[in-house]
Design an enzyme around this catalytic site. Structure first.
Site, PDB file in Angstrom:
ATOM      1  N   LYS A  44       0.827  -1.214   0.000  1.00  0.00           N
ATOM      2  CA  LYS A  44       0.000   0.000   0.000  1.00  0.00           C
ATOM      3  C   LYS A  44       0.854   1.253   0.000  1.00  0.00           C
ATOM      4  O   LYS A  44       1.725   1.410   0.861  1.00  0.00           O
ATOM      5  CB  LYS A  44      -0.935   0.013   1.215  1.00  0.00           C
ATOM      6  CG  LYS A  44      -2.094  -0.931   1.039  1.00  0.00           C
ATOM      7  CD  LYS A  44      -3.117  -0.726   2.138  1.00  0.00           C
ATOM      8  CE  LYS A  44      -4.276  -1.691   1.940  1.00  0.00           C
ATOM      9  NZ  LYS A  44      -5.172  -1.682   3.081  1.00  0.00           N
ATOM     10  N   ALA A 116       0.959   7.856  -5.627  1.00  0.00           N
ATOM     11  CA  ALA A 116       2.110   7.169  -6.227  1.00  0.00           C
ATOM     12  C   ALA A 116       1.729   6.484  -7.528  1.00  0.00           C
ATOM     13  O   ALA A 116       2.589   6.092  -8.313  1.00  0.00           O
ATOM     14  CB  ALA A 116       2.629   6.121  -5.247  1.00  0.00           C
ATOM     15  N   LYS A 146       6.863   7.584  -2.177  1.00  0.00           N
ATOM     16  CA  LYS A 146       6.680   7.711  -0.731  1.00  0.00           C
ATOM     17  C   LYS A 146       7.509   6.620  -0.045  1.00  0.00           C
ATOM     18  O   LYS A 146       7.603   5.528  -0.602  1.00  0.00           O
ATOM     19  CB  LYS A 146       5.196   7.533  -0.369  1.00  0.00           C
ATOM     20  CG  LYS A 146       4.276   8.528  -1.079  1.00  0.00           C
ATOM     21  CD  LYS A 146       2.811   8.096  -0.910  1.00  0.00           C
ATOM     22  CE  LYS A 146       1.903   8.935  -1.796  1.00  0.00           C
ATOM     23  NZ  LYS A 146       0.498   8.505  -1.751  1.00  0.00           N
TER      24      LYS A 146
END
Ligand code: B16
Ligand code: MG
Length: 218
Positions: A44, A116, A146
């Protein structure tokens, strides 16, 4: 002061984590192992290639393939993922999201997307929510994923906002850390215990208002 809200896409505006999981699981099955849902949790908020490394590690296959082969794996996963998202509808926008965006708009707060994902545009179009955003910063525009703050800083820059006045909404630990490194406050969305570093947390956008955000963070 809060003058801008920056939203992650997957897991905050829509729940595409399920489709990422299904597509990674198919790749894993082709490689001969089963990818459990809890193992896929770690992808994630992480870029596609970094996600592939996580998946290969789950199958005990890290370090086995050349970069070229890994690119082909990632491409195959993405084709499958694109098939899933091509069937998405506006009903998949998460509960309370549009009401909250309306509230921000009424309060003259900047609304930015910071994801992203390189599939951001397709998802926004498919779910017909693109028009809400004053700017969209996504995986096609950045070099560092990230927890690097690049995608959020890019988003803030696109609408000429000071990071100190921005609040990031994120469902992933990597995104909360990216907000912190960018000098932004953050709201952790969802139930994951990994979000405890966020400035505040909400379970979902249902019933959440800008007034409450301001009361808690300003
Ligand atoms: P793509 P976000 C992230 O989106 C997903 O959470 C993450 O699971 C995915 O690997 C990444 O996008 C890249 O996505 O393969 O579509 O470029 O949470 O930052 O909106
Ligand atoms: Mg996310």
């Amino acid at each position: 002061m809060i003058s801008c809200c920056i939203f992650d896409l997957d897991g905050v505006i829509v729940d595409t984590a399920r489709y990422h999981y299904l597509a990674w699981r198919e790749l894993a099955a082709e490689l001969g192992f089963e990818l459990r849902e809890d193992q896929a949790e770690a992808v994630k908020g992480v870029s596609r290639m970094a996600s592939l490394d996580i998946v290969l590690r789950a199958g005990g296959m890290e370090g086995r393939f050349s970069d070229e082969v890994k690119m082909a794996f990632a491409m195959r996963k993405n084709e499958r993922y694109r098939e899933f998202i091509s069937k998405m509808t506006p009903s998949e926008v998460l509960p309370g999201v549009e009401d909250f965006l309306r509230d921000l708009r009424a309060n003259n707060i900047g609304i930015v997307l910071g994801s992203a994902s390189k599939n951001t545009r397709a998802i926004l179009e498919q779910c017909r929510i693109g028009l809400w955003f004053d700017a969209v910063a996504d995986g096609t525009m950045i070099r560092h994923g990230k927890p690097d703050p690049e995608v959020f800083l890019k988003g803030a820059q696109m609408v000429k906002k000071d990071p100190a006045e921005c609040v990031v909404f994120e469902d992933a630990a990597a995104g909360i850390e990216a907000a912190r490194r960018g000098g932004m406050r953050s709201v952790g969305v969802g139930k994951s215990p990994l979000l405890e570093a966020a400035s505040m947390r909400i379970e979902s956008f249902e019933g959440f208002t800008f007034g409450e955000l301001r009361r808690k963070l300003d």
